[in-house]
Design a protein around this motif. Structure first.
Motif, PDB file in Angstrom:
ATOM      1  N   GLY A   1     -44.336 -99.721 -39.791  1.00  0.00           N
ATOM      2  CA  GLY A   1     -45.539 -99.323 -40.027  1.00  0.00           C
ATOM      3  C   GLY A   1     -46.480-100.221 -40.426  1.00  0.00           C
ATOM      4  O   GLY A   1     -47.683-100.058 -40.244  1.00  0.00           O
ATOM      5  N   THR A   2     -46.037-101.465 -41.137  1.00  0.00           N
ATOM      6  CA  THR A   2     -47.070-102.442 -41.485  1.00  0.00           C
ATOM      7  C   THR A   2     -46.557-103.721 -40.968  1.00  0.00           C
ATOM      8  O   THR A   2     -47.568-104.548 -40.794  1.00  0.00           O
ATOM      9  N   ARG A   3     -45.454-103.921 -40.381  1.00  0.00           N
ATOM     10  CA  ARG A   3     -44.843-105.196 -39.766  1.00  0.00           C
ATOM     11  C   ARG A   3     -45.292-105.306 -38.583  1.00  0.00           C
ATOM     12  O   ARG A   3     -45.008-104.445 -37.673  1.00  0.00           O
ATOM     13  N   GLU A   4     -46.325-106.286 -38.062  1.00  0.00           N
ATOM     14  CA  GLU A   4     -46.487-106.551 -36.776  1.00  0.00           C
ATOM     15  C   GLU A   4     -46.929-105.424 -35.817  1.00  0.00           C
ATOM     16  O   GLU A   4     -46.078-104.970 -34.907  1.00  0.00           O
ATOM     17  N   PRO A   5     -47.703-104.522 -36.440  1.00  0.00           N
ATOM     18  CA  PRO A   5     -48.073-103.356 -35.568  1.00  0.00           C
ATOM     19  C   PRO A   5     -48.338-103.534 -34.033  1.00  0.00           C
ATOM     20  O   PRO A   5     -48.160-102.541 -33.407  1.00  0.00           O
ATOM     21  N   GLU A   6     -48.841-104.755 -33.808  1.00  0.00           N
ATOM     22  CA  GLU A   6     -49.149-104.878 -32.427  1.00  0.00           C
ATOM     23  C   GLU A   6     -47.938-105.049 -31.516  1.00  0.00           C
ATOM     24  O   GLU A   6     -47.771-104.740 -30.386  1.00  0.00           O
ATOM     25  N   THR A   7     -46.808-105.363 -32.069  1.00  0.00           N
ATOM     26  CA  THR A   7     -45.354-105.380 -31.405  1.00  0.00           C
ATOM     27  C   THR A   7     -44.653-103.987 -31.674  1.00  0.00           C
ATOM     28  O   THR A   7     -43.804-103.459 -30.813  1.00  0.00           O
ATOM     29  N   TYR A   8     -44.724-103.765 -33.022  1.00  0.00           N
ATOM     30  CA  TYR A   8     -43.696-102.275 -33.512  1.00  0.00           C
ATOM     31  C   TYR A   8     -44.548-101.022 -33.633  1.00  0.00           C
ATOM     32  O   TYR A   8     -43.885-100.148 -33.941  1.00  0.00           O
ATOM     33  N   GLY A   9     -45.844-101.071 -33.639  1.00  0.00           N
ATOM     34  CA  GLY A   9     -46.563 -99.881 -33.459  1.00  0.00           C
ATOM     35  C   GLY A   9     -46.916 -99.569 -35.124  1.00  0.00           C
ATOM     36  O   GLY A   9     -46.523-100.269 -36.067  1.00  0.00           O
ATOM     37  N   SER A  10     -47.313 -98.249 -35.553  1.00  0.00           N
ATOM     38  CA  SER A  10     -47.739 -97.643 -36.583  1.00  0.00           C
ATOM     39  C   SER A  10     -46.528 -96.603 -37.222  1.00  0.00           C
ATOM     40  O   SER A  10     -46.466 -96.392 -38.220  1.00  0.00           O
ATOM     41  N   THR A  11     -45.315 -96.534 -36.353  1.00  0.00           N
ATOM     42  CA  THR A  11     -44.429 -95.549 -36.623  1.00  0.00           C
ATOM     43  C   THR A  11     -43.451 -96.227 -38.012  1.00  0.00           C
ATOM     44  O   THR A  11     -43.116 -97.481 -37.667  1.00  0.00           O
ATOM     45  N   THR A  12     -43.345 -95.594 -39.106  1.00  0.00           N
ATOM     46  CA  THR A  12     -42.493 -96.102 -39.947  1.00  0.00           C
ATOM     47  C   THR A  12     -40.925 -95.778 -39.885  1.00  0.00           C
ATOM     48  O   THR A  12     -40.503 -94.771 -38.956  1.00  0.00           O
ATOM     49  N   LEU A  13     -39.884 -96.492 -40.604  1.00  0.00           N
ATOM     50  CA  LEU A  13     -38.814 -96.260 -40.477  1.00  0.00           C
ATOM     51  C   LEU A  13     -38.507 -94.619 -40.919  1.00  0.00           C
ATOM     52  O   LEU A  13     -37.556 -93.867 -40.404  1.00  0.00           O
ATOM     53  N   GLY A  14     -39.270 -94.206 -41.773  1.00  0.00           N
ATOM     54  CA  GLY A  14     -38.937 -92.722 -42.469  1.00  0.00           C
ATOM     55  C   GLY A  14     -39.353 -91.695 -41.462  1.00  0.00           C
ATOM     56  O   GLY A  14     -38.756 -90.639 -40.940  1.00  0.00           O
ATOM     57  N   ASP A  15     -40.550 -92.292 -40.561  1.00  0.00           N
ATOM     58  CA  ASP A  15     -40.966 -91.328 -39.300  1.00  0.00           C
ATOM     59  C   ASP A  15     -39.523 -91.222 -38.285  1.00  0.00           C
ATOM     60  O   ASP A  15     -39.487 -90.257 -37.767  1.00  0.00           O
ATOM     61  N   ILE A  16     -38.975 -92.428 -38.053  1.00  0.00           N
ATOM     62  CA  ILE A  16     -37.807 -92.581 -37.159  1.00  0.00           C
ATOM     63  C   ILE A  16     -36.828 -91.611 -37.624  1.00  0.00           C
ATOM     64  O   ILE A  16     -36.167 -91.061 -36.689  1.00  0.00           O
ATOM     65  N   GLU A  17     -36.295 -91.567 -39.248  1.00  0.00           N
ATOM     66  CA  GLU A  17     -35.415 -90.943 -39.662  1.00  0.00           C
ATOM     67  C   GLU A  17     -35.653 -89.456 -39.244  1.00  0.00           C
ATOM     68  O   GLU A  17     -34.789 -88.787 -38.757  1.00  0.00           O
ATOM     69  N   GLY A  18     -36.974 -88.969 -39.506  1.00  0.00           N
ATOM     70  CA  GLY A  18     -37.258 -87.825 -39.346  1.00  0.00           C
ATOM     71  C   GLY A  18     -36.911 -87.197 -37.790  1.00  0.00           C
ATOM     72  O   GLY A  18     -36.625 -86.286 -37.703  1.00  0.00           O
ATOM     73  N   LEU A  19     -37.558 -88.007 -36.997  1.00  0.00           N
ATOM     74  CA  LEU A  19     -37.087 -87.925 -35.300  1.00  0.00           C
ATOM     75  C   LEU A  19     -35.860 -87.748 -35.196  1.00  0.00           C
ATOM     76  O   LEU A  19     -35.418 -86.552 -34.520  1.00  0.00           O
ATOM     77  N   CYS A  20     -34.853 -88.574 -35.744  1.00  0.00           N
ATOM     78  CA  CYS A  20     -33.534 -88.399 -35.589  1.00  0.00           C
ATOM     79  C   CYS A  20     -32.885 -87.297 -36.272  1.00  0.00           C
ATOM     80  O   CYS A  20     -32.006 -86.698 -35.387  1.00  0.00           O
ATOM     81  N   ARG A  21     -33.230 -86.870 -37.147  1.00  0.00           N
ATOM     82  CA  ARG A  21     -32.527 -85.606 -37.980  1.00  0.00           C
ATOM     83  C   ARG A  21     -33.007 -84.576 -37.056  1.00  0.00           C
ATOM     84  O   ARG A  21     -32.195 -83.641 -36.883  1.00  0.00           O
ATOM     85  N   ASP A  22     -34.353 -84.486 -36.427  1.00  0.00           N
ATOM     86  CA  ASP A  22     -34.679 -83.229 -35.646  1.00  0.00           C
ATOM     87  C   ASP A  22     -34.070 -83.290 -34.386  1.00  0.00           C
ATOM     88  O   ASP A  22     -33.516 -82.100 -34.061  1.00  0.00           O
TER      89      ASP A  22
END
Length: 146
Positions: A17-38
């Motif tokens: 979300g803050t680390r190298e957004p040009e490579t990893y985008g703006s999605t946070t690990l919390g966002d990914i966790e929410g996606l995985c739980r859904d």
């Protein structure tokens, strides 16, 4: 009865979300966790989601997954290219493991083209961002419940 899937994330992924957004985008690990739980809920999978910057702790969690889970989604991050210990832990637990990377590691620096994890993983998903986690869970769901 739902199946248990561990989703483990390696070093620096807590900075998404803050680390190298040009490579990893703006999605946070919390966002990914929410996606995985859904996705887990949709697929009737119990999700155990964790992150560590420490190789030994990831090895401990892989061993725990081998005792308690039916599958493993692993984004080993930089440990992909360096960790024989993670390779050996996956081999020892003998549960289906999907290696995930947010970026396409083959379109990046040459040192990222080698993975110690891939030879012991069921499959590898890279380059699709957070969607790769959904794809990994769908793949594991078909493997653990043919």
């Amino acid at each position: 009865m739902s199946a248990s899937i561990y989703i483990l994330n390696g070093p620096n992924l807590n900075r998404l979300g803050t680390r190298e957004p040009e490579t990893y985008g703006s999605t946070t690990l919390g966002d990914i966790e929410g996606l995985c739980r859904d996705v887990g809920e949709d697929l009737n999978l119990e999700i155990e989601f964790r992150q560590s910057n420490h190789e030994g702790l990831l090895v401990d969690w892989i061993q725990e997954a081998g005792d308690l889970a039916q599958g493993l989604v692993l984004n080993p991050a930089a440990f992909t290219h360096t960790s024989v210990a993670i390779h050996d832990a996956i081999r020892a637990v003998e549960i289906p493991t999907v290696e995930v990377h947010l970026s396409n590691v083959f379109a990046r620096e040459a040192f990222r083209h080698h993975s110690y994890v891939s030879p012991v993983a069921l499959g590898v998903i890279c380059g699709f961002g957070a969607t790769g986690y959904r794809l990994a869970l769908e793949a594991l769901s078909t493997v653990i419940r043919p």
